[in-house]
Scaffold this motif. Structure first.
Motif, short mmCIF file in Angstrom:
data_model
loop_
_atom_site.label_atom_id
_atom_site.label_comp_id
_atom_site.label_asym_id
_atom_site.label_seq_id
_atom_site.Cartn_x
_atom_site.Cartn_y
_atom_site.Cartn_z
N HIS A 76 2.95 113.29 9.05
CA HIS A 76 3.03 113.64 10.46
C HIS A 76 3.62 115.04 10.62
N THR A 77 2.94 116.02 10.04
CA THR A 77 3.39 117.40 10.08
C THR A 77 3.81 117.83 11.49
N GLY A 78 4.98 118.39 11.61
CA GLY A 78 5.41 118.94 12.90
C GLY A 78 6.06 117.93 13.82
N SER A 79 6.10 116.65 13.43
CA SER A 79 6.71 115.64 14.29
C SER A 79 8.19 115.48 13.99
N ILE A 80 8.87 114.75 14.90
CA ILE A 80 10.30 114.54 14.79
C ILE A 80 10.55 113.12 14.26
N LEU A 81 10.82 113.02 12.98
CA LEU A 81 11.07 111.73 12.35
C LEU A 81 12.49 111.26 12.71
N TYR B 49 11.89 120.48 10.83
CA TYR B 49 12.72 121.44 11.57
C TYR B 49 14.21 121.27 11.24
N GLN B 66 6.95 123.84 10.29
CA GLN B 66 5.67 123.11 10.27
C GLN B 66 4.86 123.38 11.54
#
Lengths: 226, 226, 226, 226
Positions: A76-81, B49, B66
Motif C-alpha cells: 500500500h505505497t503511500g498509505s498510513i499504516l 513517511y 512514497q
C-alpha cells in the motif's frame, strides 16, 4: 485509552503549517509539554506523520496521528499504516477530520483497528447528526467542529453553544462512554471555559495557537480560565 | 537532482510491510547502505513517511518519500506536505505509484513543487502510453511497472522485454533528459541485468527484497550481475 | 470520430446547472441545434447523464457525456458505464474536466475504452504541460482550460493568448492528429474568433451561454464573427 | 416517502451489468413491473442514471437512483445532481452502496438533500455498527449487506442470520422509524422469506436476478414464499 483521563483535554492539531513542521513542530510540542506540566491540563499534539517519531521521543505528552488508513500491512505505497504510526510513538489518532474525511465504513474500521493496537480514537464530526452516528461506533472521543467556523477565529462555544450542548446530550444518549470535545474557532481562555461549561471535556484546535505570535503564551492563555 | 548520477539505480520501495516498518525499516535501510557501499550500486530507499526522519539520519544513501500531496502549507490535516518530507531528510519522492495513483494535473503539480524544493521525482507509470505522457512533464525519472506483474515474482524485464525497450525509446523521443527505470516482479541479478540491457537505468522493486528470508543477501544477489 | 469534421467546433458543457437540467436541458439542446443549422457551426452538447437519452432522441447534433468511468460491465453501482452512455445516444465524452479530474492511467484507459466503442474523446487539461501529456495518449481532442479563468467571464483567448498558441504548437509537435480546443471565460463572438485565430479549432464553454438571459441569442452572438 | 408502504420490499439494483443496460434495463424493469402487479409485492428498480428517464416513463413501479452527489446546482461537471435524477423520474436513491461508498458527512447531507426534494433514501451499510450509525441520520431505509457475501450466491439471511436480527434490533433501538432491508447473496424465495422472518422488511439484490437465465421467472420465484 487508559492514559487519557484528566480533563480538560486540549488537542493541538498541527495540520500542515510551516509553523508546525519539522523543527518548528518539535519546538511547538515542547511548548505544549511545558504548559501541560505547568498547568496540569492534558495537552496532546497531533503533528504530521513525518514528525511523530522525533516528537514522541523528545516530549512526554501524548502524540496523535492526524489520520490512519484502514489497511493491513502489505502493498500500500503511500498509505498510513496504523502499526507504523504506533511504532513511531503515537498513542492515538484523529479520524475523519473535516480536512481528511473518510467513508463511514472506514471510520468503523479505523476505530476497530486502533482499538486492536491500543491507539486512542478521536473522531471528528461536523454536526449533531454525524456526531451521533460516530458515537454508535464507540470511539474514545468525538470532536465536533462546524466546518464553517474552522480557522474563522469565531469560537463554536460562543457562536453556536446550543450545538455543543445538544451534541453532548445526543452522544451520551447513544453511548455514555464516548467523551465529547469541540473545536472550530477556539483560541482563548474564555473559549475553552465556555466549551467546558457546555458539557464538553475539552477542545481540538489549530491555527489559533499555531499561528499566534507566541504559541506558548497563547496556550497559557487558553488554559488560564479553568 | 545532481546527487543521483551513478547507474544502475535500485530504488527499494518499502511500501507498508511490517518487515519494512519502524525498526525493521531502519535495519533494511542499513542493509541497503551496506550493499551500496560494498558494490558501488546506487541504492535508494523509499520508507513510510513516519520512518523517513530516523532513516535519513542514520544512513547515508538517498531517502525518498512514497508520495507527496500537492498542497501548500496550511490547513490540510492528514496530508503529506512536501516541505515536511524534505525537512525530515527525503531527497526525492515517488509520484503516482500504482498503489497511490494521482490525477494528471497532480503529477504535473507535484513535479513542479518537488523541483522548487530540490526534490528528485520518480513518476511511476503502467504502460508505454502513460510513460510517454509522464515524460512530457519533465520528471527526473519515469519508472514503468505493468501492474499485473507487481508482486508477481515474474520480472517485467523477462516477461515483457519489449515494453521496457519501447518505453525507453518513446520516452527519449519525447524528452531525452528523462531517465527510465522499470519495475514489477524484479528480484534477481538476472532481472536487473536484463533491465539494464533493455536500456533502462535501473529498477524499482519491493517485495522481492523486503520479504526475502535475508534481504541483504537478496540485494547482493540483485546487483551481482552488473 | 469521423462525424466531427467541420470547424469551428463549439462544445456546450451543460454541467449541473438547473438552467441546463431536464426540460431546460432539452430546450437548450434544441436552441443549440437551431443555431447549428442556421449557421453551419458544429455545435455539440454535453448534458448530464440522466438527460442524454431524451436529448439524443430529440435533437440532431452530437451529444457527449460529461465523464465516463473506466470500468467493465459488472458490479459497479453508481458508476458511469461507457456502454450505457453510448446506448443512450452519446457519440463521445469529455474526459478529465477540471471539475471531474481523473488519474493519468484512467485518461489512457478511458480513451482506449471510448475508441473501442466508437466514442469521440475530448480530454480537458489545465496548462501546456498537461495538454502535451494528454496528446501522447491520442485522444480526438484536447481542450485546454486554465482553471482560474473557468466561469470568470475573462476569456482565455484574450487573457492568455500565448497559452492557447503554445498549447496548439506543443500538442501538434507531439501528435499532429490531435485537435485543440480551448475554454474558460469564453462567451462572445470575439472570444471565439480569437480562439480560432490562435490556432485552436473551437471552444468548450458553459456558463457564458447557459446562464445568459437568452441562451440562443448568446449562441448566435458566439458564432457571429466566424 | 408516502408511496412506499407495502411490504415486503424488493429493490433490484441494476448495477452496471450489460444485462441491465439500455434496452435490457427497460425490459428488466417491465418484467419487474409485471411481477409486482401479479403478486402485489413492492418491487423497486435502481437502474443506471442514463436509463432512469425512459424507465420512469414506461413502467409504473418506483425507480431509484444508484447514488446522488451532495452538490448544489452549478459547476459540477460529471456529478449526479439530485434535482436532475428527480426530474428524470426517480422517487428515491441508494446512498453509500458498498460499490459507491461515501464519506459520513455526505450520507447525512445526501439524506437531507433527498428529504428536501421528496426523494426516499436507502442507506447501504456493511455491518451492525455502521447500520446503527446510519440509523441516527434518519433515512427511510437502511439496507445491510455484508460485503463478503455480495454476488456470492450465499444469502445473508441464511449465512449470517444473527447479523440481520441484531441489525434490526440495533437500528430500532436508535430510531424506530427506520425500516430495515438486507442484501447480499439473495436470490430465491427461501432467501427472501428468511429475511422477512428475521425482522427485515425486504431485500436489496442484483446479480441473483439480473444474471438469471430468465429474470422474470427468478423474480417470481423470489416472491413465491411470502
Amino acid at each position: 485509552m487508559n492514559e487519557i483521563k484528566e480533563t480538560p483535554i486540549v488537542i493541538l492539531n498541527f495540520k500542515t503549517y510551516l509553523e508546525s513542521t519539522g523543527e518548528n513542530a518539535l519546538k511547538l510540542a515542547k511548548s505544549s509539554e511545558m504548559v501541560a506540566e505547568e498547568t496540569g491540563v492534558n495537552i496532546m499534539v497531533a503533528p504530521q506523520y513525518t514528525d511523530i517519531y522525533r516528537i514522541a521521543r523528545e516530549v512526554d505528552i501524548p502524540v496523535l496521528a492526524q489520520h490512519i488508513d484502514t489497511i493491513d500491512a502489505g502493498g500500500h505505497t503511500g498509505s498510513i499504516l496504523p502499526e507504523c504510526v504506533k511504532e513511531a510513538g503515537a498513542v492515538g489518532t484523529l479520524i475523519n477530520h473535516s480536512e481528511r474525511r473518510v467513508e463511514l465504513f472506514e471510520i468503523d474500521a479505523a476505530i476497530k483497528k486502533a482499538d486492536s493496537l491500543g491507539l486512542s480514537t478521536v473522531v471528528c464530526t461536523n454536526n449533531i447528526e454525524t456526531s451521533s452516528a460516530a458515537a454508535t461506533l464507540n470511539p474514545d472521543f468525538v470532536a465536533i467542529e462546524p466546518p464553517e467556523l474552522i480557522g474563522s477565529g469565531i469560537p463554536v462555544s460562543k457562536a453556536e453553544p446550543e450545538i455543543v450542548e445538544k451534541t453532548v446530550e445526543s452522544i451520551h444518549n447513544i453511548n455514555p462512554k464516548v467523551r465529547v470535545l469541540c473545536g472550530a474557532g477556539i483560541s482563548t481562555g474564555d473559549d475553552l471555559k465556555a466549551a467546558i461549561d457546555l458539557g464538553s471535556e475539552g477542545v481540538l484546535l489549530a491555527s489559533g495557537i499555531i499561528l499566534a505570535d507566541d504559541p506558548k503564551k497563547a496556550l497559557l492563555d487558553l488554559v488560564s480560565k479553568i
